[in-house]
Write an enzyme that holds these catalytic residues in place. Structure first.
Site, PDB file in Angstrom:
ATOM      1  N   CYS A   1       0.818  -1.225   0.000  1.00 46.64           N
ATOM      2  CA  CYS A   1       0.000   0.000   0.000  1.00 46.64           C
ATOM      3  C   CYS A   1       0.850   1.273   0.000  1.00 46.64           C
ATOM      4  CB  CYS A   1      -0.957  -0.002   1.186  1.00 46.64           C
ATOM      5  SG  CYS A   1      -2.026  -1.446   1.196  1.00 46.64           S
TER       6      CYS A   1
ATOM      7  N   HIS B   1      -3.112   7.299   2.134  1.00 48.60           N
ATOM      8  CA  HIS B   1      -3.570   5.971   1.716  1.00 48.60           C
ATOM      9  C   HIS B   1      -4.951   5.739   2.333  1.00 48.60           C
ATOM     10  CE1 HIS B   1      -3.997   1.821   0.962  1.00 48.60           C
ATOM     11  NE2 HIS B   1      -3.693   1.416   2.181  1.00 48.60           N
TER      12      HIS B   1
ATOM     13  N   ASN C   1     -10.224  -0.087   0.265  1.00 48.29           N
ATOM     14  CA  ASN C   1      -8.763  -0.005   0.236  1.00 48.29           C
ATOM     15  C   ASN C   1      -8.263  -0.608  -1.081  1.00 48.29           C
ATOM     16  OD1 ASN C   1      -6.012  -0.368   0.586  1.00 48.29           O
ATOM     17  ND2 ASN C   1      -6.167  -1.119   2.689  1.00 48.29           N
TER      18      ASN C   1
HETATM   19  O1  UT7 Z   1      -3.676  -1.063   3.546  1.00 48.08           O
HETATM   20  C1  UT7 Z   1      -2.671  -1.417   4.437  1.00 48.08           C
HETATM   21  C2  UT7 Z   1      -2.963  -0.913   5.744  1.00 48.08           C
HETATM   22  N1  UT7 Z   1      -4.102  -1.578   6.297  1.00 48.08           N
HETATM   23  C3  UT7 Z   1      -4.723  -1.014   7.288  1.00 48.08           C
HETATM   24  O2  UT7 Z   1      -4.380   0.094   7.632  1.00 48.08           O
HETATM   25  C4  UT7 Z   1      -5.790  -1.763   8.029  1.00 48.08           C
HETATM   26  C5  UT7 Z   1      -5.599  -1.550   9.501  1.00 48.08           C
HETATM   27  N2  UT7 Z   1      -6.565  -2.208  10.347  1.00 48.08           N
HETATM   28  C6  UT7 Z   1      -7.864  -1.820  10.373  1.00 48.08           C
HETATM   29  O3  UT7 Z   1      -8.275  -0.974   9.604  1.00 48.08           O
HETATM   30  C7  UT7 Z   1      -8.755  -2.431  11.432  1.00 48.08           C
HETATM   31  O4  UT7 Z   1      -7.979  -3.152  12.347  1.00 48.08           O
HETATM   32  C8  UT7 Z   1      -9.849  -3.364  10.837  1.00 48.08           C
HETATM   33  C9  UT7 Z   1     -10.885  -2.531  10.091  1.00 48.08           C
HETATM   34  C10 UT7 Z   1      -9.222  -4.378   9.940  1.00 48.08           C
HETATM   35  C11 UT7 Z   1     -10.567  -4.080  11.972  1.00 48.08           C
HETATM   36  O5  UT7 Z   1     -11.084  -3.171  12.914  1.00 48.08           O
HETATM   37  P1  UT7 Z   1     -10.817  -3.418  14.486  1.00 48.08           P
HETATM   38  O6  UT7 Z   1     -11.583  -2.373  15.199  1.00 48.08           O
HETATM   39  O7  UT7 Z   1      -9.349  -3.475  14.671  1.00 48.08           O
HETATM   40  O8  UT7 Z   1     -11.525  -4.810  14.730  1.00 48.08           O
HETATM   41  P2  UT7 Z   1     -10.892  -6.214  15.203  1.00 48.08           P
HETATM   42  O9  UT7 Z   1     -10.093  -6.817  14.125  1.00 48.08           O
HETATM   43  O10 UT7 Z   1     -10.272  -6.023  16.538  1.00 48.08           O
HETATM   44  O11 UT7 Z   1     -12.216  -7.063  15.388  1.00 48.08           O
HETATM   45  C12 UT7 Z   1     -13.224  -6.707  16.334  1.00 48.08           C
HETATM   46  C13 UT7 Z   1     -14.323  -7.726  16.269  1.00 48.08           C
HETATM   47  C14 UT7 Z   1     -13.819  -9.161  16.379  1.00 48.08           C
HETATM   48  O12 UT7 Z   1     -14.788  -9.883  17.153  1.00 48.08           O
HETATM   49  P3  UT7 Z   1     -14.509 -10.204  18.708  1.00 48.08           P
HETATM   50  O13 UT7 Z   1     -13.237 -10.985  18.710  1.00 48.08           O
HETATM   51  O14 UT7 Z   1     -14.377  -8.837  19.332  1.00 48.08           O
HETATM   52  O15 UT7 Z   1     -15.723 -10.929  19.107  1.00 48.08           O
HETATM   53  C15 UT7 Z   1     -13.876  -9.669  14.954  1.00 48.08           C
HETATM   54  O16 UT7 Z   1     -14.054 -11.065  14.883  1.00 48.08           O
HETATM   55  O17 UT7 Z   1     -15.004  -7.646  15.003  1.00 48.08           O
HETATM   56  C16 UT7 Z   1     -15.086  -8.956  14.430  1.00 48.08           C
HETATM   57  N3  UT7 Z   1     -15.062  -8.790  12.956  1.00 48.08           N
HETATM   58  C17 UT7 Z   1     -16.182  -8.580  12.250  1.00 48.08           C
HETATM   59  N4  UT7 Z   1     -17.480  -8.478  12.600  1.00 48.08           N
HETATM   60  C18 UT7 Z   1     -18.374  -8.237  11.629  1.00 48.08           C
HETATM   61  C19 UT7 Z   1     -14.001  -8.798  12.132  1.00 48.08           C
HETATM   62  N5  UT7 Z   1     -14.407  -8.598  10.871  1.00 48.08           N
HETATM   63  C20 UT7 Z   1     -15.764  -8.450  10.904  1.00 48.08           C
HETATM   64  C21 UT7 Z   1     -16.744  -8.202   9.936  1.00 48.08           C
HETATM   65  N6  UT7 Z   1     -18.027  -8.105  10.335  1.00 48.08           N
HETATM   66  N7  UT7 Z   1     -16.443  -8.044   8.630  1.00 48.08           N
END
Ligand code: UT7
Length: 328
Positions: free
Chosen positions: A122, A255, A285
């Protein structure tokens, strides 16, 4: 006379198929995978993304964007003497021949100009612009076509809700040329391979077959944390190199991965959110394509004007990050 490189044309392309969060949620629900528009919007700011048609490769998207950028620059393809393509989804497995060579062929070029891909995920577009800037300033090349192009839908695991809802396909391009007017004012590039495992495609080719996985894997929270910390630092580093302060930035074009990361960067730089170009809501993204797509959108709708100072920042797999500060 100081020699600068200057962006004189921008272009972009989004494939026709637009998929909203609700459509994706319905498709995933049919496979027993639970997500929602609410979760995707709240956590990432994404509402929709575009997917390439099965026959469309990164080079096809790239060529559309390149033609627009060349038109704006008032150039023909054969005026270009170097093509740099940033992509993590190159046309060919194993990355060769390079997508840049395929773009050269599809643009109908016959001038034997140099063509090369860069790989910084990215951060790829920022790496590519910085590379082009160095070649131009060194007098090695005069007119450089820099493209970010991705068909990320090909590497998404639609069983993994943590990643498949975040990414989309697209391409963006700029034409950079040698100029006595500024130009690229400063660039800063970084990498830390110790974090290579947090965002990767953990597979390789062994005996002609894929060993491991050919899908994108991401530890979202780990990437999030690193991204927030490095983006602010690299913006300040770039400003310092240019002898400028953040109040001299007219537009921040970061980005487009997550609106929460983008807002946090703008806030830390003391920039009002109105000075940030946002396309993540409509594009998702698009990795190396996200910055030039956003840049082109803001140039074409009249927000970014000649003489404006624009800070572009990328962060992604590798782990890589970087920034480019330009006067348009
Ligand atoms: O392009 C390169 C750079 N990339 C980035 O900058 C991405 C960086 N990361 C992010 O943008 C975020 O970490 C995400 C958008 C990927 C995720 O957001 P988050 O607030 O960090 O969520 P998380 O991964 O900690 O997940 C929270 C909860 C989890 O459930 P539990 O364990 O709390 O019960 C996941 O299983 O959300 C759950 N989850 C979802 N729920 C519904 C993960 N994906 C989904 C989904 N729908 N699609």
């Amino acid at each position: 006379m100081t020699l600068y490189s200057k962006i004189i044309g921008t272009g972009s392309y989004l494939p026709e198929q637009r998929v909203t969060n609700q459509q994706l949620t319905d498709q995933l629900a049919a496979k027993g995978i639970e997500t929602s528009d609410e979760w995707i919007v709240t956590r990432s700011g994404i509402s929709a993304r575009h997917y390439a048609a099965p026959e469309q490769k990164s080079s096809d998207l790239a060529v559309h964007a390149a033609r627009q950028a060349l038109d704006m620059a008032g150039m023909q393809p054969d005026d270009i003497d170097l093509i740099i393509v940033a992509s993590s989804t190159p046309d060919f497995f194993g990355s060769f021949p390079s997508t840049a060579c395929i773009v050269q062929q599809k643009l109908g070029m016959s001038n034997n100009c140099a063509a090369v891909d860069v790989q910084a995920v990215c951060s790829g577009f920022v790496y590519a612009v910085s590379t082009a800037n160095s070649f131009i300033k060194a007098g090695e090349h005069k007119n450089v076509l820099v493209i970010g192009a991705e068909v990320f839908s090909n590497i998404l695991n639609f069983e993994d809700r943590g990643t498949c809802v975040l990414f989309g396909d697209g391409a963006g391009a700029v034409v950079m040329t040698a100029s006595d007017q500024p130009g690229v004012l400063a660039t800063a590039l970084h990498a830390d391979g110790r974090h290579s495992h947090i965002l990767s495609i953990p597979g390789n080719v062994d005996g002609g077959a894929v060993a491991g996985s050919a899908f994108l894997h991401m530890d979202g929270p780990a990437v999030f944390k690193l991204a927030v910390s490095v983006l602010e630092k690299v913006a300040h580093e770039t400003l310092e190199k240019a002898g400028m302060t953040s109040d001299q930035i007219d537009w921040l074009v970061p980005h487009q991965a997550n609106i929460r990361i983008m807002n946090s960067t703008a806030k830390k730089l003391g920039l009002p959110l109105e000075k940030m170009v946002v396309t993540v809501d409509q594009h998702g993204n698009t990795s190396a394509a996200s910055i030039p797509l956003a840049l082109d959108q803001a140039v074409r709708d009249g927000r970014i004007k000649k003489g404006h100072n624009v800070m572009m920042e990328g962060v992604g797999g590798g782990f890589t990050w970087g920034a480019v500060l330009v006067t348009m």
